[in-house]
Each structure stands twice: as structure tokens, then as C-alpha cells.
Scaffold this active site. Sequence first.
Site, mmCIF file in Angstrom:
data_model
loop_
_atom_site.group_PDB
_atom_site.id
_atom_site.type_symbol
_atom_site.label_atom_id
_atom_site.label_comp_id
_atom_site.label_asym_id
_atom_site.label_seq_id
_atom_site.Cartn_x
_atom_site.Cartn_y
_atom_site.Cartn_z
ATOM 1 N N TYR A 176 95.899 44.166 24.657
ATOM 2 C CA TYR A 176 94.883 44.815 25.198
ATOM 3 C C TYR A 176 93.968 45.263 23.854
ATOM 4 O O TYR A 176 92.827 45.120 23.972
ATOM 5 C CB TYR A 176 95.260 45.816 25.952
ATOM 6 C CG TYR A 176 94.217 46.425 26.751
ATOM 7 C CD1 TYR A 176 93.947 46.096 28.014
ATOM 8 C CD2 TYR A 176 93.466 47.561 26.311
ATOM 9 C CE1 TYR A 176 92.889 46.617 28.814
ATOM 10 C CE2 TYR A 176 92.451 48.142 26.909
ATOM 11 C CZ TYR A 176 92.182 47.743 28.282
ATOM 12 O OH TYR A 176 91.131 48.349 29.033
ATOM 13 N N TYR A 180 89.573 42.486 21.434
ATOM 14 C CA TYR A 180 88.184 42.481 21.048
ATOM 15 C C TYR A 180 87.511 41.155 20.190
ATOM 16 O O TYR A 180 86.467 40.844 20.654
ATOM 17 C CB TYR A 180 88.087 43.496 20.039
ATOM 18 C CG TYR A 180 88.166 43.299 18.301
ATOM 19 C CD1 TYR A 180 86.999 42.770 17.741
ATOM 20 C CD2 TYR A 180 89.331 42.844 17.980
ATOM 21 C CE1 TYR A 180 87.343 42.260 16.575
ATOM 22 C CE2 TYR A 180 89.677 42.159 16.791
ATOM 23 C CZ TYR A 180 88.566 41.973 15.918
ATOM 24 O OH TYR A 180 88.816 41.530 14.739
#
Length: 315
Positions: A176, A180
Site C-alpha cells: 500500500y 506510489y
Amino acid sequence: MHCIRPIKAGFNATGDIVYSSKKISKELASFAFPCRKCIPCRLNMAREKAIRAYHESQMWDDNIFLTLTYDDEHLKSDRLQWIDFDLFIKRLNEKLNRGLSKENRRPLPYMVTGEYGDKTKRPHWHVLIFNFRPDDAKKHYVTELGEQVYTSEFIRDLWTHGNIEFGSVTLDSASYVARYAAKKLAHGNDQDHDYHPIHNTSKKHAIGKKWIEKYHEQTFSRGYVVLPNGSQGPIPRYYQDWYKKNHPEKWMEYDAKVKLKSKELAEMQSRKDQLDDFANFINYRGGTNYPLSRTQVKLAILKSKFKQLQEKLKL
């Protein structure tokens, strides 16, 4: 996944490395580097960061997956302000190491991503902090997946900008935070927002370094890393660079044998995945059988693969 826009390089007649195909000597060996910008490269980078973060968590007894948010009073800008997180991590370091000598200071590796809410576009931070867990952790709620989430007045006092909550560091939470790389490429400007996410890691403590220092022999003798579910994953580039620098002779042996075998297996699996993806794409189109260009086929396969990896990384 393999880079779709590799940077080609080679040697010219005088032996210098050049990147222009016109200047590369055909008599000398040529090679290619991943561009690190295309969809496959970005996804590989995100996956490697997640693996390194998970490995880092295995080297410490205490780790947390922390979320830092802003309340209305402290939301002074709709843009991420790096100084807010920077001051927080410095205050945490100072609090934990106050009065300790340089030799006895507690290392505090971290990986952080700042992003914006999908609906509200509100800035917030997700942080993996290793070798730390607050003593005053209080149960807050349980997620739909059954994972316990905690809160802490100790952390809240150090953050000062709003609410905080934290859970455990797992491969999922590591993915998670590492997502990015794929997200920034997929949406260009962080979905419909015109601000980019921020990603950073601790400078003094490279993520995954302690793990590869301990397990480099097993890792490079196999030619892959073993994930929590028992599946095999490629060795992150950082691990390879570390091994090449610290064990150059063994690296040459690995590069000549194990790496070649791993590459062949990966290419075989990639071809199989491409065929499966293309078959799924044809089925999705209702079995329509009209000619597709090579570019259309490649884009169809990439979109299908990207969607699968987005789901895996929880994008």
C-alpha cells in the site's frame, strides 16, 4: 514484467559507452537498461519496494503501519507539506533517543507516502516505521479483514496536526505504501488532482539492507525471494546492487548462472501470461475476430496486466 522502452547502449569504436544506435559499434557487445518510467518498470519498482519493506519488518520486533491525517484546524494548505512529516519524524527520533550516545541511538528506518483522498483530495500520510511501537497503544477498531487498528496519545502529541491510527506491517500494508510508483504513472496527476504524491525513505538506514546482509547467501543461491504466501518473486534491484558491491566474485558467478536461469523462467512465464491476457481480452470483446495491429495487441496486454497488478498492490 519487462520494460517496454529499454534504453539501448553499447560501445563505439574507441571503447566509450554511447547511447546512440548510430554510434554503437556492431562488432562490440551492446546491452539495454530498463527505462524505469514505463508501466511495467513502475510496477516492478513498487513491487520491489514492498518486498524490501516487508523484509525490513522481519528484522525488528516492533513495527507499525501509521496513518497521519489533518483536522480542519491544521489543514493550512490543500497541498502536501513535506515539512510537516519531516518535523514529526525528527521529533520522534529526538524523543526516543534523548540522552543516548551516538553509538546507542535507536535506528528508526521508515518508508513514507503522502497522497490525497480519492473523493475529498485531502492530503494525508501513510508511514511504515520500523523498530518502534508506542507503549500506550489502545485498540481503536477492527477492519473488515479482521485486522486490529490502534491509536496512541504519544504519537498524536508528536504529530500535532490531527488524528493518527496504526496497524501492523504486512506485505499488504507495505504494498500500500509502495504503490506510489504505479499510481503516479497510472493517473499522471494523482487521479483528477493536479498535485503529485510524495514518497521517501530514511536516508541513514536503507530499507532491506539488514535483511540482505543476513540472507544474501540463500537469496542468491536460489535466484529469487520467497514471499509470505510461498510464491517466488524477483530479487529487488537494490539487493543485486548490494551483492555486486560487497561480493563481486560471487556476483559474477550468480550473474552467469542463476540470473540467466531466472531470466529464462521469467520470460517463459511472461509469454504465458501474455497469451492468457490476450485470450481474456478476446473473450471480453465477445469473441469478435477482426484484425488487431501489433500496437493494439501490446496495449491490450499491458492494460490487462496493469489492472491485475493494481489489484494486487491495492491501487
